[in-house]
Design a protein around this motif. Structure first.
Motif, PDB file in Angstrom:
ATOM      1  N   VAL A 110       2.772 -53.293 -34.261  1.00  0.00           N
ATOM      2  CA  VAL A 110       3.533 -54.506 -34.006  1.00  0.00           C
ATOM      3  C   VAL A 110       2.615 -55.649 -33.574  1.00  0.00           C
ATOM      4  O   VAL A 110       2.733 -56.772 -34.072  1.00  0.00           O
ATOM      5  N   PHE A 111       1.691 -55.387 -32.670  1.00  0.00           N
ATOM      6  CA  PHE A 111       0.894 -56.455 -32.091  1.00  0.00           C
ATOM      7  C   PHE A 111      -0.433 -56.698 -32.786  1.00  0.00           C
ATOM      8  O   PHE A 111      -1.015 -57.762 -32.648  1.00  0.00           O
ATOM      9  N   PHE A 112      -0.936 -55.736 -33.492  1.00  0.00           N
ATOM     10  CA  PHE A 112      -2.236 -55.892 -34.138  1.00  0.00           C
ATOM     11  C   PHE A 112      -2.086 -55.710 -35.641  1.00  0.00           C
ATOM     12  O   PHE A 112      -1.975 -54.597 -36.146  1.00  0.00           O
ATOM     13  N   THR A 113      -2.086 -56.824 -36.355  1.00  0.00           N
ATOM     14  CA  THR A 113      -2.017 -56.728 -37.806  1.00  0.00           C
ATOM     15  C   THR A 113      -3.386 -56.409 -38.381  1.00  0.00           C
ATOM     16  O   THR A 113      -3.501 -55.912 -39.484  1.00  0.00           O
ATOM     17  N   ASP A 114      -4.436 -56.703 -37.609  1.00  0.00           N
ATOM     18  CA  ASP A 114      -5.790 -56.352 -38.014  1.00  0.00           C
ATOM     19  C   ASP A 114      -6.005 -54.866 -37.706  1.00  0.00           C
ATOM     20  O   ASP A 114      -6.049 -54.458 -36.549  1.00  0.00           O
ATOM     21  N   LEU A 146      -7.680 -50.033 -34.473  1.00  0.00           N
ATOM     22  CA  LEU A 146      -8.442 -48.791 -34.440  1.00  0.00           C
ATOM     23  C   LEU A 146      -9.476 -48.823 -33.319  1.00  0.00           C
ATOM     24  O   LEU A 146      -9.667 -47.825 -32.619  1.00  0.00           O
ATOM     25  N   ALA A 147     -10.122 -49.967 -33.130  1.00  0.00           N
ATOM     26  CA  ALA A 147     -11.102 -50.093 -32.048  1.00  0.00           C
ATOM     27  C   ALA A 147     -10.428 -49.975 -30.689  1.00  0.00           C
ATOM     28  O   ALA A 147     -10.962 -49.339 -29.781  1.00  0.00           O
ATOM     29  N   LEU A 148      -9.249 -50.577 -30.540  1.00  0.00           N
ATOM     30  CA  LEU A 148      -8.530 -50.481 -29.275  1.00  0.00           C
ATOM     31  C   LEU A 148      -8.082 -49.047 -29.000  1.00  0.00           C
ATOM     32  O   LEU A 148      -8.169 -48.561 -27.871  1.00  0.00           O
ATOM     33  N   LEU A 149      -7.643 -48.353 -30.029  1.00  0.00           N
ATOM     34  CA  LEU A 149      -7.239 -46.952 -29.883  1.00  0.00           C
ATOM     35  C   LEU A 149      -8.430 -46.090 -29.481  1.00  0.00           C
ATOM     36  O   LEU A 149      -8.336 -45.270 -28.564  1.00  0.00           O
ATOM     37  N   ALA A 150      -9.559 -46.280 -30.143  1.00  0.00           N
ATOM     38  CA  ALA A 150     -10.758 -45.500 -29.817  1.00  0.00           C
ATOM     39  C   ALA A 150     -11.248 -45.808 -28.406  1.00  0.00           C
ATOM     40  O   ALA A 150     -11.651 -44.902 -27.669  1.00  0.00           O
ATOM     41  N   ALA A 151     -11.204 -47.074 -28.012  1.00  0.00           N
ATOM     42  CA  ALA A 151     -11.624 -47.444 -26.663  1.00  0.00           C
ATOM     43  C   ALA A 151     -10.708 -46.817 -25.614  1.00  0.00           C
ATOM     44  O   ALA A 151     -11.174 -46.343 -24.575  1.00  0.00           O
ATOM     45  N   GLY A 152      -9.421 -46.799 -25.873  1.00  0.00           N
ATOM     46  CA  GLY A 152      -8.479 -46.159 -24.952  1.00  0.00           C
ATOM     47  C   GLY A 152      -8.755 -44.673 -24.803  1.00  0.00           C
ATOM     48  O   GLY A 152      -8.726 -44.129 -23.694  1.00  0.00           O
ATOM     49  N   PHE A 153      -9.024 -44.009 -25.921  1.00  0.00           N
ATOM     50  CA  PHE A 153      -9.337 -42.583 -25.857  1.00  0.00           C
ATOM     51  C   PHE A 153     -10.636 -42.329 -25.106  1.00  0.00           C
ATOM     52  O   PHE A 153     -10.749 -41.346 -24.372  1.00  0.00           O
ATOM     53  N   LEU A 154     -11.612 -43.193 -25.274  1.00  0.00           N
ATOM     54  CA  LEU A 154     -12.874 -43.005 -24.550  1.00  0.00           C
ATOM     55  C   LEU A 154     -12.690 -43.193 -23.055  1.00  0.00           C
ATOM     56  O   LEU A 154     -13.310 -42.482 -22.259  1.00  0.00           O
ATOM     57  N   VAL A 155     -11.836 -44.118 -22.652  1.00  0.00           N
ATOM     58  CA  VAL A 155     -11.545 -44.306 -21.223  1.00  0.00           C
ATOM     59  C   VAL A 155     -10.848 -43.067 -20.669  1.00  0.00           C
ATOM     60  O   VAL A 155     -11.152 -42.598 -19.567  1.00  0.00           O
ATOM     61  N   ILE A 156      -9.914 -42.504 -21.431  1.00  0.00           N
ATOM     62  CA  ILE A 156      -9.236 -41.275 -21.008  1.00  0.00           C
ATOM     63  C   ILE A 156     -10.234 -40.134 -20.899  1.00  0.00           C
ATOM     64  O   ILE A 156     -10.185 -39.331 -19.952  1.00  0.00           O
ATOM     65  N   GLN A 157     -11.157 -40.042 -21.857  1.00  0.00           N
ATOM     66  CA  GLN A 157     -12.180 -38.996 -21.834  1.00  0.00           C
ATOM     67  C   GLN A 157     -13.068 -39.145 -20.600  1.00  0.00           C
ATOM     68  O   GLN A 157     -13.373 -38.163 -19.936  1.00  0.00           O
ATOM     69  N   LEU A 158     -13.472 -40.365 -20.301  1.00  0.00           N
ATOM     70  CA  LEU A 158     -14.291 -40.606 -19.121  1.00  0.00           C
ATOM     71  C   LEU A 158     -13.532 -40.236 -17.848  1.00  0.00           C
ATOM     72  O   LEU A 158     -14.100 -39.638 -16.926  1.00  0.00           O
ATOM     73  N   GLY A 208      -6.571 -39.695 -38.194  1.00  0.00           N
ATOM     74  CA  GLY A 208      -5.207 -39.701 -38.722  1.00  0.00           C
ATOM     75  C   GLY A 208      -4.607 -41.081 -38.697  1.00  0.00           C
ATOM     76  O   GLY A 208      -3.906 -41.494 -39.633  1.00  0.00           O
ATOM     77  N   PHE A 209      -4.878 -41.835 -37.649  1.00  0.00           N
ATOM     78  CA  PHE A 209      -4.407 -43.217 -37.557  1.00  0.00           C
ATOM     79  C   PHE A 209      -5.042 -44.063 -38.650  1.00  0.00           C
ATOM     80  O   PHE A 209      -4.399 -44.905 -39.247  1.00  0.00           O
ATOM     81  N   GLU A 210      -6.315 -43.800 -38.921  1.00  0.00           N
ATOM     82  CA  GLU A 210      -7.011 -44.536 -39.950  1.00  0.00           C
ATOM     83  C   GLU A 210      -6.428 -44.235 -41.329  1.00  0.00           C
ATOM     84  O   GLU A 210      -6.344 -45.114 -42.182  1.00  0.00           O
ATOM     85  N   LEU A 211      -6.000 -43.010 -41.554  1.00  0.00           N
ATOM     86  CA  LEU A 211      -5.413 -42.651 -42.848  1.00  0.00           C
ATOM     87  C   LEU A 211      -4.030 -43.253 -43.036  1.00  0.00           C
ATOM     88  O   LEU A 211      -3.639 -43.578 -44.165  1.00  0.00           O
ATOM     89  N   VAL A 212      -3.289 -43.425 -41.952  1.00  0.00           N
ATOM     90  CA  VAL A 212      -1.935 -43.982 -42.040  1.00  0.00           C
ATOM     91  C   VAL A 212      -1.986 -45.460 -42.371  1.00  0.00           C
ATOM     92  O   VAL A 212      -1.170 -45.969 -43.129  1.00  0.00           O
TER      93      VAL A 212
END
Length: 63
Positions: free
Chosen positions: A6-10, A15-27, A58-62
């Protein structure tokens, strides 16, 4: 993921925001293991990292 659509048409930005969120969770999980148990369980972190890669790919494939 619906919020990203909805908020990111780019898709690259989403994808970068999703990956950054996962890295913060991992940390956070690494720090939690360090403070709660006094050590980091690398096998647990490896499983978390692989699952993160599966979700991001999977997000990238969708999109």
């Amino acid at each position: 993921m619906a919020v990203y659509l909805v908020f990111f048409t780019d898709t690259l930005g989403a994808l970068a925001l999703l990956a950054a969120g996962f890295l913060v969770i991992q940390l956070g999980a690494i720090l939690n293991g360090k403070f709660m148990n006094g050590k980091v369980t690398f096998s647990h972190q490896l499983v978390r990292f692989v699952l993160m890669l599966v979700v991001v790919s999977g997000f990238e494939l969708v999109i």
